[in-house]
Motif scaffolding. Structure first.
Motif, short mmCIF file in Angstrom:
data_model
loop_
_atom_site.label_atom_id
_atom_site.label_comp_id
_atom_site.label_asym_id
_atom_site.label_seq_id
_atom_site.Cartn_x
_atom_site.Cartn_y
_atom_site.Cartn_z
N GLN A 76 0.84 -1.20 0.00
CA GLN A 76 0.00 0.00 0.00
C GLN A 76 0.88 1.26 0.00
N ALA A 77 1.93 1.24 0.80
CA ALA A 77 2.84 2.40 0.84
C ALA A 77 3.52 2.60 -0.51
N ARG A 78 3.90 1.50 -1.15
CA ARG A 78 4.51 1.61 -2.49
C ARG A 78 3.52 2.19 -3.49
N ALA A 79 2.27 1.72 -3.42
CA ALA A 79 1.25 2.24 -4.33
C ALA A 79 1.03 3.73 -4.08
N GLU A 80 0.96 4.13 -2.82
CA GLU A 80 0.78 5.56 -2.49
C GLU A 80 1.98 6.37 -2.96
N ARG A 81 3.19 5.82 -2.77
CA ARG A 81 4.40 6.51 -3.23
C ARG A 81 4.37 6.69 -4.75
N ASP A 82 3.99 5.61 -5.48
CA ASP A 82 3.91 5.71 -6.94
C ASP A 82 2.88 6.74 -7.36
N LEU A 83 1.74 6.78 -6.66
CA LEU A 83 0.70 7.76 -6.98
C LEU A 83 1.20 9.17 -6.72
N ILE A 84 1.87 9.38 -5.58
CA ILE A 84 2.39 10.70 -5.25
C ILE A 84 3.43 11.13 -6.28
N LEU A 85 4.32 10.20 -6.67
CA LEU A 85 5.33 10.53 -7.67
C LEU A 85 4.69 10.86 -9.01
N LYS A 86 3.64 10.11 -9.37
CA LYS A 86 2.94 10.37 -10.63
C LYS A 86 2.29 11.75 -10.60
N GLU A 87 1.62 12.07 -9.47
CA GLU A 87 0.97 13.38 -9.34
C GLU A 87 2.01 14.50 -9.35
N ALA A 88 3.14 14.27 -8.70
CA ALA A 88 4.20 15.28 -8.68
C ALA A 88 4.76 15.51 -10.08
N LYS A 89 4.92 14.43 -10.84
CA LYS A 89 5.43 14.56 -12.21
C LYS A 89 4.43 15.31 -13.07
N GLU A 90 3.13 14.98 -12.93
CA GLU A 90 2.11 15.67 -13.70
C GLU A 90 2.08 17.15 -13.33
N LEU A 91 2.19 17.45 -12.03
CA LEU A 91 2.20 18.84 -11.58
C LEU A 91 3.42 19.58 -12.13
N LYS A 92 4.57 18.91 -12.09
CA LYS A 92 5.80 19.51 -12.62
C LYS A 92 5.64 19.79 -14.11
N ASP A 93 5.11 18.81 -14.87
CA ASP A 93 4.91 19.00 -16.31
C ASP A 93 3.94 20.15 -16.57
N LYS A 94 2.89 20.23 -15.76
CA LYS A 94 1.91 21.30 -15.93
C LYS A 94 2.54 22.65 -15.66
N ILE A 95 3.32 22.75 -14.57
CA ILE A 95 3.98 24.01 -14.22
C ILE A 95 4.97 24.41 -15.30
N VAL A 96 5.74 23.43 -15.80
CA VAL A 96 6.71 23.72 -16.85
C VAL A 96 6.00 24.20 -18.11
N ALA A 97 4.89 23.53 -18.48
CA ALA A 97 4.13 23.94 -19.66
C ALA A 97 3.55 25.34 -19.49
N GLU A 98 3.00 25.62 -18.30
CA GLU A 98 2.45 26.95 -18.04
C GLU A 98 3.55 28.01 -18.09
N ALA A 99 4.71 27.69 -17.51
CA ALA A 99 5.82 28.64 -17.53
C ALA A 99 6.30 28.87 -18.97
N LYS A 100 6.33 27.79 -19.75
CA LYS A 100 6.76 27.91 -21.14
C LYS A 100 5.77 28.77 -21.93
N ASN A 101 4.48 28.49 -21.75
CA ASN A 101 3.46 29.29 -22.45
C ASN A 101 3.53 30.75 -22.00
N SER A 102 3.67 30.95 -20.70
CA SER A 102 3.75 32.31 -20.17
C SER A 102 4.98 33.02 -20.74
N ALA A 103 6.10 32.31 -20.82
CA ALA A 103 7.32 32.91 -21.36
C ALA A 103 7.14 33.23 -22.84
#
Length: 169
Positions: A76-103
């Motif tokens: 369960q902890a591994r699954a939660e860790r994988d989910l958190i890492l996936k959400e963090a990656k998606e958030l990072k990609d979203k922030i990078v895309a927004e920053a790129k568009n903004s730039a």
């Protein structure tokens, strides 16, 4: 030989009876005093061994249960860790895309602003150049006219040339 056997038997019959009686008394005393405590101790030892074995089985079952529970928690902890890492990656990609568009938008605005500024400065420079050219042209024309008007004959020749040009047009 039979006599010998009977003689020995008669002679020792008292000894055999007393020996048998002593043996029975010893056997009763052992039963009362030794066999019960020995059998009790053996029984208690048997019970403690059975209790220890039962405790060991319970401990083994509890250990197996805890192991499976730990394994489930770990999964369960591994699954939660994988989910958190996936959400963090998606958030990072979203922030990078927004920053790129903004730039890109900000860069386009800056380029447009620079282009407008260049155009206005170019127009101002052209206007300034035209003003300077016209001022210089007037000054040159004025100097030329003064030189030409200094002499009366040159003035008359200029007027007659201008009249000829006016008549021709």
């Amino acid at each position: 030989m039979e006599q010998l056997f009977e003689g020995l038997l008669n002679h020792h019959i008292g000894f055999v009876v007393w020996s048998g009686l002593a043996f029975l008394i010893l056997l009763l005393l052992l039963k009362k005093l030794a066999w019960k405590p020995i059998l009790g101790a053996i029984h208690e030892r048997e019970l403690s061994i059975e209790t220890a074995l039962a405790s060991a089985e319970n401990a083994k079952a509890e250990m197996a249960r805890l192991t499976s529970q730990n394994e489930a928690l770990l999964n369960q902890a591994r699954a939660e860790r994988d989910l958190i890492l996936k959400e963090a990656k998606e958030l990072k990609d979203k922030i990078v895309a927004e920053a790129k568009n903004s730039a890109e938008v900000e860069g386009a605005k800056m380029i447009e602003k620079a282009r407008v500024e260049i155009e206005s400065q170019k127009a101002a420079a052209l206007a300034d150049v035209k003003n300077q050219v016209s001022t210089l042209s007037i000054e040159i024309a004025e100097k030329i006219l003064r030189r030409q008007f200094e002499d009366q004959s040159k003035q008359e020749a200029l007027v007659s040339d201008l009249l000829k040009e006016v008549k021709l047009n």
